[in-house]
Structures are given as structure tokens and as C-alpha cells.
Design an enzyme around this catalytic site. Structure first.
Site, PDB file in Angstrom:
ATOM      1  N   LYS A  35       0.851  -1.197   0.000  1.00 61.19           N
ATOM      2  CA  LYS A  35       0.000   0.000   0.000  1.00 61.19           C
ATOM      3  C   LYS A  35       0.880   1.238   0.000  1.00 61.19           C
ATOM      4  CE  LYS A  35      -1.956   2.595   3.062  1.00 61.19           C
ATOM      5  NZ  LYS A  35      -1.929   3.906   2.335  1.00 61.19           N
ATOM      6  N   CYS A  61      14.009  10.342   7.095  1.00 57.01           N
ATOM      7  CA  CYS A  61      14.039   9.955   8.505  1.00 57.01           C
ATOM      8  C   CYS A  61      15.437  10.040   9.104  1.00 57.01           C
ATOM      9  CB  CYS A  61      13.464   8.550   8.688  1.00 57.01           C
ATOM     10  SG  CYS A  61      14.208   7.319   7.616  1.00 57.01           S
ATOM     11  N   GLU A  95      10.752  14.707  15.649  1.00 56.07           N
ATOM     12  CA  GLU A  95      11.283  14.677  14.292  1.00 56.07           C
ATOM     13  C   GLU A  95      10.656  15.817  13.500  1.00 56.07           C
ATOM     14  OE1 GLU A  95      11.957  11.372  10.786  1.00 56.07           O
ATOM     15  OE2 GLU A  95      10.069  11.329  11.896  1.00 56.07           O
ATOM     16  N   GLU A 155      10.123   0.323  10.470  1.00 53.86           N
ATOM     17  CA  GLU A 155      11.155   1.349  10.311  1.00 53.86           C
ATOM     18  C   GLU A 155      10.450   2.676  10.491  1.00 53.86           C
ATOM     19  OE1 GLU A 155      12.927   4.259   9.364  1.00 53.86           O
ATOM     20  OE2 GLU A 155      13.045   3.714   7.247  1.00 53.86           O
TER      21      GLU A 155
END
Length: 471
Positions: A172, A279, A375, A245
Site C-alpha cells: 500500500k 528519517c 522529528e 522502520e
């Protein structure tokens, strides 16, 4: 405006419900994508389950050849994939080609080779009159949910090792970036049996349905820590295998013996690349107090010399943020800065069309500040001073995430000591944002578990079986 279709059992399958795919460079609709629900999810998982019955018995040589042919087909269509990626993400064209399409071809070829070299133990007699062997077998149907920052690359990082190990896949893509994943599945259909690689488009609810399906044996996610927590909770009830992850918050530790201008240039490149939507972006810079002011000034200068723009702007280093929500999130982090923090440059949206954000450098931040603990995922650098190596490691590790980090120094002993002390899955020394197919990528703490790339990825997509035979 084009209308996209899911790829299920080797065929294009439309849906009644659709959602708009928006060009982030303009903010205008680009395509209509399927908004898949129960019927489409059921069809895709059923196709993968059926295909697994025969794909699991295919030889490593057969799986390897299929991946090599897919890699060649992708290379032959590299310009087409670059065009799709630029339209769907707003990236500069050179970034789409050199930093996504070309590495993806290499990664497919790596996993084609790895398919023929599964790790195993030697057979032997460990109990009298009995011989034991250890088999590595595919897990089954893998549901894989990938993000919007590197749509093609993240799709390949997930599906290539799974297929190489003998699994079947329902992939997806992110709701906003489905185009290259669908085109990849179309190309792969020429070389894979129907049902081995399926792509269903949709939103978070689509992903939830897919992950909860009883015939899905493993769920892999590259995404936010929030999504990882939700998925882990759901999968835990069914005891599904997970590969997560998740978000990062990379510390960049700079000591006072470096070439400040050269290091500032490298950090800025690694922080602003892909609009900071990586990331492992070099966004959280920790600098020895002896060169703090000099490095901060150099980063500000580099930021002011960095340009953002649409794919048509050949001089732009990076493109827009991916969507309106991401623009609001990055803008909010800047707007909520405490009084002790200073925006040295940038900190604002550029233009009224699209989701462009200026290269930004923030100084005066403290460890407890939201912009340090969270983040950022945008073209923003924060800069903090430290007095010594121990303080640097404490600041580096003093966040919930643990994906990657880098150390910059000419002192080899210091570099290795600090790299060993970082709670991350990848530690770079005198470089940042470098990857190779042969080396693993993944994190610890709230950055998740499991590894992409390398032979370790095949471990995640296999299960171990002990077979004992009485002589």
C-alpha cells in the site's frame, strides 16, 4: 486528470471510491487514486495467498531472474519513472534520477543476488542416530505500508527482499504518492506470476484493514512512530510478525578539530536534501562550544544559498513539502518556538502555490524543546552547543528516537568512541545520509525494529525451521 487503478493478481482493478492526488508544487489535483476498502483489500490478500502456494516453492534462481528482469525493465523506463516521481512529489529531476531511480535499480539487482545466497547452518548429528538441519522458509503473505518521501525507493526496499525470500506481497503506497508503485507493479507483472506483487491504494483505514486481515502473515511499515505504535498494538492481538522502520531524529555531532566550512556544507546538503523529508536528515546539529558560533554562521550562510523550487527549476536543490498537513506541521514547530530560540534564517513558507518552505536554521534551542525532541521532517536545522564528548552523547541520546547519527572529527579514537555510544541503528563518521544496498538500515528505541537493505532484510522475511531425521 488521470484515474489510477489498483494492481491485483496481475490486472488493473478500479474502485468506485477515489481520492485526489495533489501536485505538491502547485497544490492542484493531479490524479484520482483508488480509495480501497474491504472488497479490494480482500481481493488483493486472496490473490497473494493463492500465489504464495506456488511462489514459495520457486527456486532461488527463478526468483533471482525475475528480480533481475524487473531491474532491467525499470532501468529501461528510468526517464518515465523520473517523470512520474517528479510530478507526484515535486522533487528536482536530478534527485528523482540519481537519488531514487538509479539506486533502486541497484537494490533490485542486489536482492536478486541475495536470493541465491540464503544463510543457513550446516547439517549435522547433534543427537545420537539423528541428523539435524535448519531451513529458512518464506513467512507468507506480507502487507507492506510505505511512505510518501521516497515512494519508489521505499516500495522496492520492502517488496524486493520479501519476493526474493519467496513471499508474496500486498503493497500500500502512501495516499498522496501512489504513481510509481503502481507503475512498478505493472512492469513486474511481465516477470512475476499473478498475485506475487499486488498494489492497493488508499488511506489509513485501508492500511488498517490490510494489516488486520487474517491471511496476512507479516506487516512491514516505514512511517511515523505513531503509526508504528498503532500497528504493533493491532498486530499483537493476532501475533503477526512485524517489521517497523519508524521516525528518526538524527544527531550530528561536530567536534572542534574539523574544517568548519567543509562540514557545514556537508551538513546543509544532508539536512535540506528532499526538503528534509528523510528519517535520517541531518537536522539536529550538536557542536563543540569552541566552534559553535562559527559553524552556526556557516550553516546560516549555506541555508541562504540554498534554493527550493518546482521540478522545472534546474537550480533548485529541493522541492516542496509533500502535502498541506506537512506544511502545517513544520510551520507549527517554528511558530511554537520558545522565546530563547532564534530563527537565524528562513522559518516561513515560500509563495502561495504549492507547499514550499524556506531553508531554516534555528539556534538557542534547549534539549527539552519540542523542535529538538520531535522529528521535524522539513528543511530545518537546529544547533546546540556541547562542552565535551560525554555531554555530546547525552544530548544525542536524549530523544525517544534512535535511527541514525553522525560524528565529525579528525580524531579516530573520539570518532569510534562516540559512534559506539550512540543509541542508533546507523552511525556515520565524517559523512551523513550515505546508503549502500549491502549494508542494513533500521533503528532502535522509538525508531522501530527490523532492517531494510542487506542480507539482514531477508532474515526478516523468513522463518527458521529445524528438521530432524532419525537415521
Amino acid at each position: 486528470m488521470i484515474t489510477l487503478a489498483n494492481h491485483i493478481a496481475g490486472e488493473a482493478v478500479g474502485t468506485a471510491a477515489t481520492s485526489e492526488v495533489v501536485d505538491p508544487s502547485t497544490g492542484r489535483p493531479l490524479a484520482l487514486a483508488p480509495l480501497s476498502r474491504g472488497r479490494e483489500v480482500e481481493a488483493a490478500v486472496s490473490a497473494a495467498a493463492k500465489a504464495f502456494g506456488t511462489w514459495r516453492t520457486s527456486t532461488p534462481a527463478e526468483r533471482s531472474l525475475a528480480l533481475l528482469r524487473i531491474a532491467q525493465a525499470l532501468e529501461d523506463h528510468a526517464e518515465e519513472f523520473a517523470d512520474l516521481e517528479c510530478r507526484n512529489t515535486g522533487k528536482p529531476r536530478r534527485t528523482a534520477v540519481a537519488d531514487e531511480v538509479e539506486p533502486v535499480v541497484d537494490q533490485l539487482r542486489f536482492f536478486a543476488g541475495a536470493a541465491r545466497l540464503p544463510e543457513g547452518k550446516a547439517a549435522g548429528e547433534y543427537l545420537g542416530d539423528h541428523t539435524s538441519s535448519v531451513r529458512r522458509e518464506p513467512v507468507g503473505v506480507c502487507a507492506q505500508l510505505v511512505p510518501w518521501n521516497f515512494p519508489l525507493m521505499m516500495a522496492v526496499w520492502k517488496c524486493a527482499p520479501a519476493i526474493a525470500a519467496g513471499n508474496t506481497v500486498v503493497l500500500k503506497p502512501a495516499e498522496s504518492t501512489p504513481m510509481t508503485a503502481l507503475r512498478l507493479a505493472e512492469l513486474a507483472a511481465e516477470f512475476l506470476p499473478p498475485g506475487v506483487l499486488n498494489v492497493v491504494c488508499g488511506d489509513r483505514d485501508t492500511g488498517r484493514e490490510l494489516a488486520a486481515h487474517p491471511e496476512v502473515d507479516l506487516v512491514a511499515l516505514t512511517g511515523s512512530t505513531r503509526a508504528g505504535r498503532e500497528l504493533a498494538s493491532s498486530a499483537g492481538r493476532a501475533l503477526k510478525r512485524l517489521h517497523l522502520e519508524l521516525g528518526g531524529n538524527s544527531p550530528v555531532i561536530v567536534f572542534d578539530d574539523v574544517d568548519v566550512q567543509a562540514v557545514a556544507a556537508a551538513i546543509a546538503d544532508a539536512a535540506f536534501f528532499n526538503a528534509g523529508q528523510d528519517c535520517v536528515a541531518a537536522s539536529r546539529v550538536l557542536v563543540h562550544e569552541g566552534v559553535y558560533r562559527e559553524l552556526a554562521d556557516a550553516l546560516v550562510e549555506r541555508a541562504r544559498g540554498t534554493r527550493t523550487g518546482p521540478p522545472s527549476d534546474a537550480g533548485a536543490y529541493y522541492g516542496p513539502l509533500n502535502n498541506a498537513d506537512q506544511l502545517a506541521r513544520v510551520s507549527g514547530l517554528i511558530e511554537r518556538l520558545p522565546g530563547h530560540a532564534t530563527v537565524r534564517t528562513g522559518g516561513h513558507r515560500i509563495g502561495e502555490q504549492g507547499y514550499f518552505f524556506a531553508p531554516t536554521v534555528v539556534t538557542g534551542v534547549r534539549q527539552s524543546d519540542e523542535i529538538v525532541q520531535e522529528e521535524i521532517f522539513g528543511p530545518v536545522i537546529t544547533v546546540q552547543p556541547f562542552a565535551g564528548a560525554d555531554e555530546a552523547m547525552a544530548l544525542a541520546n536524549g530523544v525517544p528516537q534512535g535511527l541514525a547519527g553522525s560524528v565529525w572529527t579528525r580524531d579516530l579514537a573520539t570518532a569510534n568512541r562516540v559512534a559506539a555510544g550512540l543509541d542508533v541503528g546507523c552511525a556515520w563518521i565524517n559523512t551523513h545520509l550515505c546508503f549502500t544496498a549491502e549494508m542494513p538500515h533500521g533503528g532502535c528505541k522509538e525508531s522501530g525494529y527490523g532492517r531494510d537493505l542487506s542480507a539482514y532484510a531477508l532474515d526478516d522475511y523468513t522463518r527458521v525451521k529445524h528438521v530432524m531425521t532419525a537415521l
